[in-house]
Structure formats: C-alpha cells, structure tokens
Design a protein around this motif. Sequence first.
Motif, PDB file in Angstrom:
ATOM      1  N   LEU A   1       0.837  -1.193   0.000  1.00 53.92           N
ATOM      2  CA  LEU A   1       0.000   0.000   0.000  1.00 53.92           C
ATOM      3  C   LEU A   1       0.874   1.247   0.000  1.00 53.92           C
ATOM      4  O   LEU A   1       1.804   1.363   0.798  1.00 53.92           O
ATOM      5  N   LEU A   2       0.561   2.183  -0.897  1.00 56.14           N
ATOM      6  CA  LEU A   2       1.309   3.430  -1.025  1.00 56.14           C
ATOM      7  C   LEU A   2       0.360   4.622  -0.978  1.00 56.14           C
ATOM      8  O   LEU A   2      -0.808   4.506  -1.330  1.00 56.14           O
ATOM      9  N   ALA A   3       0.875   5.760  -0.577  1.00 54.41           N
ATOM     10  CA  ALA A   3       0.109   7.017  -0.619  1.00 54.41           C
ATOM     11  C   ALA A   3       1.069   8.139  -0.250  1.00 54.41           C
ATOM     12  O   ALA A   3       2.217   8.141  -0.687  1.00 54.41           O
ATOM     13  N   LYS A   4       0.623   9.081   0.568  1.00 53.00           N
ATOM     14  CA  LYS A   4       1.407  10.203   1.087  1.00 53.00           C
ATOM     15  C   LYS A   4       2.350  10.804   0.039  1.00 53.00           C
ATOM     16  O   LYS A   4       1.946  11.631  -0.770  1.00 53.00           O
ATOM     17  N   ALA A   5       3.632  10.416   0.041  1.00 51.28           N
ATOM     18  CA  ALA A   5       4.624  11.065  -0.819  1.00 51.28           C
ATOM     19  C   ALA A   5       4.325  10.904  -2.302  1.00 51.28           C
ATOM     20  O   ALA A   5       4.787  11.705  -3.118  1.00 51.28           O
ATOM     21  N   LEU A   6       3.554   9.883  -2.677  1.00 48.46           N
ATOM     22  CA  LEU A   6       3.225   9.671  -4.089  1.00 48.46           C
ATOM     23  C   LEU A   6       2.468  10.858  -4.665  1.00 48.46           C
ATOM     24  O   LEU A   6       2.492  11.112  -5.862  1.00 48.46           O
ATOM     25  N   SER A   7       1.813  11.615  -3.806  1.00 51.65           N
ATOM     26  CA  SER A   7       1.007  12.763  -4.233  1.00 51.65           C
ATOM     27  C   SER A   7       1.845  13.963  -4.635  1.00 51.65           C
ATOM     28  O   SER A   7       1.344  14.876  -5.289  1.00 51.65           O
ATOM     29  N   GLY A   8       3.088  14.008  -4.195  1.00 48.10           N
ATOM     30  CA  GLY A   8       3.890  15.197  -4.388  1.00 48.10           C
ATOM     31  C   GLY A   8       3.432  16.359  -3.534  1.00 48.10           C
ATOM     32  O   GLY A   8       3.995  17.449  -3.590  1.00 48.10           O
ATOM     33  N   GLY A   9       2.374  16.151  -2.750  1.00 49.43           N
ATOM     34  CA  GLY A   9       1.875  17.181  -1.862  1.00 49.43           C
ATOM     35  C   GLY A   9       0.786  18.048  -2.447  1.00 49.43           C
ATOM     36  O   GLY A   9       0.299  18.960  -1.785  1.00 49.43           O
ATOM     37  N   HIS A  10       0.372  17.790  -3.681  1.00 50.34           N
ATOM     38  CA  HIS A  10      -0.634  18.636  -4.319  1.00 50.34           C
ATOM     39  C   HIS A  10      -1.925  17.901  -4.675  1.00 50.34           C
ATOM     40  O   HIS A  10      -3.010  18.446  -4.513  1.00 50.34           O
ATOM     41  N   ALA A  11      -1.814  16.705  -5.197  1.00 48.08           N
ATOM     42  CA  ALA A  11      -2.994  15.968  -5.658  1.00 48.08           C
ATOM     43  C   ALA A  11      -3.008  14.612  -4.969  1.00 48.08           C
ATOM     44  O   ALA A  11      -2.274  13.708  -5.364  1.00 48.08           O
ATOM     45  N   PRO A  12      -3.817  14.449  -3.926  1.00 46.73           N
ATOM     46  CA  PRO A  12      -3.791  13.209  -3.136  1.00 46.73           C
ATOM     47  C   PRO A  12      -3.997  11.959  -3.990  1.00 46.73           C
ATOM     48  O   PRO A  12      -4.854  11.924  -4.876  1.00 46.73           O
ATOM     49  N   VAL A  13      -3.203  10.936  -3.693  1.00 51.16           N
ATOM     50  CA  VAL A  13      -3.318   9.668  -4.416  1.00 51.16           C
ATOM     51  C   VAL A  13      -2.801   8.541  -3.526  1.00 51.16           C
ATOM     52  O   VAL A  13      -1.849   8.715  -2.769  1.00 51.16           O
ATOM     53  N   GLY A  14      -3.477   7.412  -3.591  1.00 52.94           N
ATOM     54  CA  GLY A  14      -3.022   6.205  -2.925  1.00 52.94           C
ATOM     55  C   GLY A  14      -3.052   5.060  -3.920  1.00 52.94           C
ATOM     56  O   GLY A  14      -3.650   5.177  -5.003  1.00 52.94           O
ATOM     57  N   ALA A  15      -2.415   3.949  -3.575  1.00 51.78           N
ATOM     58  CA  ALA A  15      -2.369   2.823  -4.506  1.00 51.78           C
ATOM     59  C   ALA A  15      -2.250   1.508  -3.749  1.00 51.78           C
ATOM     60  O   ALA A  15      -1.552   1.431  -2.736  1.00 51.78           O
ATOM     61  N   VAL A  16      -2.946   0.502  -4.254  1.00 46.84           N
ATOM     62  CA  VAL A  16      -2.798  -0.876  -3.795  1.00 46.84           C
ATOM     63  C   VAL A  16      -2.118  -1.653  -4.898  1.00 46.84           C
ATOM     64  O   VAL A  16      -2.665  -1.796  -5.997  1.00 46.84           O
ATOM     65  N   LEU A  17      -0.912  -2.135  -4.642  1.00 43.78           N
ATOM     66  CA  LEU A  17      -0.215  -3.006  -5.579  1.00 43.78           C
ATOM     67  C   LEU A  17      -0.481  -4.440  -5.127  1.00 43.78           C
ATOM     68  O   LEU A  17      -0.260  -4.771  -3.956  1.00 43.78           O
ATOM     69  N   ALA A  18      -0.944  -5.285  -6.047  1.00 42.14           N
ATOM     70  CA  ALA A  18      -1.405  -6.609  -5.624  1.00 42.14           C
ATOM     71  C   ALA A  18      -1.058  -7.682  -6.660  1.00 42.14           C
ATOM     72  O   ALA A  18      -0.764  -7.382  -7.824  1.00 42.14           O
ATOM     73  N   ARG A  19      -1.128  -8.924  -6.207  1.00 43.58           N
ATOM     74  CA  ARG A  19      -0.944 -10.052  -7.113  1.00 43.58           C
ATOM     75  C   ARG A  19      -2.175 -10.204  -8.013  1.00 43.58           C
ATOM     76  O   ARG A  19      -3.312  -9.928  -7.596  1.00 43.58           O
ATOM     77  N   LYS A  20      -1.944 -10.680  -9.206  1.00 39.49           N
ATOM     78  CA  LYS A  20      -3.018 -10.840 -10.182  1.00 39.49           C
ATOM     79  C   LYS A  20      -4.107 -11.768  -9.671  1.00 39.49           C
ATOM     80  O   LYS A  20      -5.306 -11.524  -9.895  1.00 39.49           O
ATOM     81  N   ALA A  21      -3.719 -12.802  -8.960  1.00 43.89           N
ATOM     82  CA  ALA A  21      -4.697 -13.777  -8.470  1.00 43.89           C
ATOM     83  C   ALA A  21      -5.717 -13.137  -7.534  1.00 43.89           C
ATOM     84  O   ALA A  21      -6.883 -13.556  -7.493  1.00 43.89           O
ATOM     85  N   ILE A  22      -5.291 -12.121  -6.780  1.00 46.50           N
ATOM     86  CA  ILE A  22      -6.210 -11.421  -5.881  1.00 46.50           C
ATOM     87  C   ILE A  22      -7.227 -10.636  -6.694  1.00 46.50           C
ATOM     88  O   ILE A  22      -8.436 -10.705  -6.461  1.00 46.50           O
ATOM     89  N   PHE A  23      -6.741  -9.889  -7.678  1.00 46.25           N
ATOM     90  CA  PHE A  23      -7.638  -9.106  -8.530  1.00 46.25           C
ATOM     91  C   PHE A  23      -8.645 -10.000  -9.247  1.00 46.25           C
ATOM     92  O   PHE A  23      -9.824  -9.662  -9.376  1.00 46.25           O
ATOM     93  N   GLU A  24      -8.185 -11.130  -9.709  1.00 45.67           N
ATOM     94  CA  GLU A  24      -9.061 -12.012 -10.491  1.00 45.67           C
ATOM     95  C   GLU A  24     -10.180 -12.608  -9.654  1.00 45.67           C
ATOM     96  O   GLU A  24     -11.203 -13.027 -10.203  1.00 45.67           O
ATOM     97  N   LYS A  25     -10.005 -12.664  -8.348  1.00 47.09           N
ATOM     98  CA  LYS A  25     -11.075 -13.156  -7.484  1.00 47.09           C
ATOM     99  C   LYS A  25     -12.033 -12.049  -7.059  1.00 47.09           C
ATOM    100  O   LYS A  25     -13.152 -12.335  -6.637  1.00 47.09           O
ATOM    101  N   VAL A  26     -11.595 -10.799  -7.166  1.00 52.72           N
ATOM    102  CA  VAL A  26     -12.465  -9.669  -6.834  1.00 52.72           C
ATOM    103  C   VAL A  26     -13.251  -9.237  -8.062  1.00 52.72           C
ATOM    104  O   VAL A  26     -14.482  -9.170  -8.064  1.00 52.72           O
ATOM    105  N   PHE A  27     -12.526  -8.940  -9.130  1.00 49.68           N
ATOM    106  CA  PHE A  27     -13.143  -8.513 -10.393  1.00 49.68           C
ATOM    107  C   PHE A  27     -13.180  -9.727 -11.330  1.00 49.68           C
ATOM    108  O   PHE A  27     -12.466  -9.788 -12.330  1.00 49.68           O
ATOM    109  N   ASN A  28     -14.019 -10.689 -10.975  1.00 46.80           N
ATOM    110  CA  ASN A  28     -13.973 -11.991 -11.651  1.00 46.80           C
ATOM    111  C   ASN A  28     -14.988 -12.168 -12.767  1.00 46.80           C
ATOM    112  O   ASN A  28     -14.974 -13.163 -13.476  1.00 46.80           O
TER     113      ASN A  28
END
Length: 439
Positions: free
Chosen positions: A238-265
Amino acid sequence: MNEMMVRVLQTIGFDVGFRCGRGQYLFDREGERYLDLLSGFGVFGIGRNHPALRQALGAVLESDLPNLVQMDVSVLAGLLAERLLRYAPYLDKVFFTNSGTEAVEAALKFARSATGRPGVVHCDHAFHGLTYGALSLNGDEIFRDGFGPLIPGCVQIPFDDLAALDRALSKRDVAAFIVEPIQGKGVNIPNDLYLRGAQALCRKYGTLFIADEVQTGLGRTGKFLAIEHWGVEPDMVLLAKALSGGHAPVGAVLARKAIFEKVFNRMDRAVVHGSTFAKNDLAMAAGLATLDVIESEGLVRNAEQKGARLLAAFEAMAERHELVKTVRGKGLMIGVEFGAPRSLALKASWALLESVSVGLFCQLITIPLFKEHKILSQVAGHASHTVKLLPALVITDADCDWIERAFDAAIADSHRVPGAVWSLGKTLADHALKTRAAR
C-alpha cells in the motif's frame, strides 16, 4: 474547523502563521525560515512546491484532457501503474485510491473477497488510517475511543512477535495480516527475522500478507520500499502520502493478479469496488512527476546517506545525554526516544511531568526546537517518549548541520535543573492539570 486544534497550537506556541513553503523549508508571516521535520506526516518526500511537479500539473490543466470519463480507461493511470510495478516486480496489478486509508480499506475488501475468510490480524501501536475499516486496525486506543463498535474479525497482536502471529493465523480463518514494516507511531523497527517469518507464516496458513508502506514507501527509509531491507515479497503493498507530491492526493494498492481475479472476476463485477476521483488526471500526473523527481535527483540514495549521518550524530548525543534512552531509524525516518534519567534532580523533575501526562517531557524538546531553533518536529504518537524526524528527502548537509546543532542544544538545555526548559515543563504541567480538572 477544529477549534481544539487551534487551542493546541496556541498552547504550545506553534501558531506562527506559515505563509510559504519551498522544498524542505517553511516561512512564517514574519518571513522567518523553518526546517520542516514533519513534512506533512511524510507527504512532502520531494519537498514542497517542487517545480517539476508544478510543471506537470500545469500541463494537465492546459491539455483539456477527458478527465474522469469513468466509462473509459485512463492512459495516465496505466502509465503510473506500470512505473510503480517496476519497484515490485512480483506484483501485477494496481488499484488507485485517494488516500492511504482508502488503500487500506480496498486491501481489506480484496483480502476478504480473495480468501473467503473474515479475519484480519494487525499489530499493537499500528496506524493504518481513521476510516472505519482502517480504524479497526488501529493500535492506539485514543483514536478508537468513542467510535465503536468497529468492524468484527479484527485481532490485535504484539508487533515483532512471530509466536503471537502463529497463534493468530493457526485457525486458518484470517484473510490478511497487515503490518507497517517500520511502525510510524514510535518508529518501531522489527528484528531482522520478523518480516520474513511473518511472510512464511502467512503462506503456511493461506493468509495474505499486506505491507502498509503509506509512510515508509517511496524512498523514505533509504530503499524505495522499506520491505526491501528484509527481502520480503508481500501479496499487497500500500502506497500514498509522498506519491502525491503534496498537491494531488493519491493512494495505490499493488497486488498479485490472483487477488484481482477473485475480486473482479466477471464483467458484472467490474465495478464492485471503486472510487470516483481515484484515477483523476492531476493525481496520476502528480504520481508520475514524483517518481521522476525521486529517480532523477537520487533521493533514495540521499535519504540513505543523510539518514546514516543523522543516526550517527544522535547516537553520539545519546552517549553524552542521559535523558536520551535510544535512537532508531532507517534512512530519513528517525526516532529519538527519551527515558527516565539516573541523576536525582532530573529524576524528580521527570517523575513530576510523567505523573501529569505521559510523554509530556518530549514537548520540552520540540517547543524549544521550534521557538529557538526554527525546527518543526513533534512526538511520534500519543503518550510517546519519542520525537520523530520525517524530513523531506531533499535535505542537504547544511540542513543536517542545523538539525544536529539544534537537537544537541535543546537536549543539553533539558539537562539543566532548574532552568528555562523545566520552567516551561511546569507551565505545561499546570495547563494539563487545569484541563484535567475542567473535564
């Protein structure tokens, strides 16, 4: 707005009215320059108002891009996802959010959906955010008090304790174990075997391993991801905070493909989780520009080098000053912990402050740092004895000189009893007692 926060700032004398921010520096209404060791709780990794970031955001605004079409796939989001996955090649997919706490919420949903299990294990002293799912994983009771009941199935265990984790996972009903590689509340660092052992236990019991790098990621600890210090490969990062550069808030979940395939199946589940503003063009451009700056300016290396210098300086201070209990950290995430002294006069003064409010002594360091040395810092958590340094990754050797001189002077002053610092302590103690009596 929060009137209590205003009162806090007035009480500790931090209400100077900041008017400008450039890089690692803040400027108040009188034009005085301060060195910022909070960096927005880790948001300003590349410093405030970096010209490359501003240029990127300006280019987006001038380009008339078809932002947030929703029934479309964002090119900028795809580019940022590709760039992030280069730093975690064992992961395959990225889900964007607006913040760190939203990244935690998404990861919890993904873990439960992918495993079919209800349980989530987290550590004491953890901080994963303040929305309900994230709050249910918060290891500090002050944030949870008054907001229950929280979501069921969340189990707290001691940090850096593999035996406790083994017991918690052994029933095979836990969807995920979520952990900060280095805990932000206290700058707590695990032993060298802990995260590898945690990964092995998760794989043994079929539990997903989530690394919350919201504060530690993007070079903060002298590696792009803090988990690199221990060579582990989580199922989600899980990433966020500094990824925004301080101007445009953003977060990210980096995940294995198998996890995504069971959620968005299935196609009819393509929108089972999302966020309206998550992939907006400004946020994606900010993330891309931030990565460009980190790479082109060698900020991960700078964090490693300047952090090593500061740690050595603080360790030397610990040898000279009995109130400094220990120093810990990696890169530019450093904690200076204070503890009960040995000498009689200091011991009595310390005990008085502790009896009024646990951790109050640290304000005898942070307030003089701010008022006399123009350094913005704070304690590492509620009732903590640790002052945390979380500066921008762009700090220089001259900044390190400033930090070392200021801390050495403030700490030395705290050893003089009676003295101005302990007069400040009496004032803070009197205020805390009046507040307690009023309640």
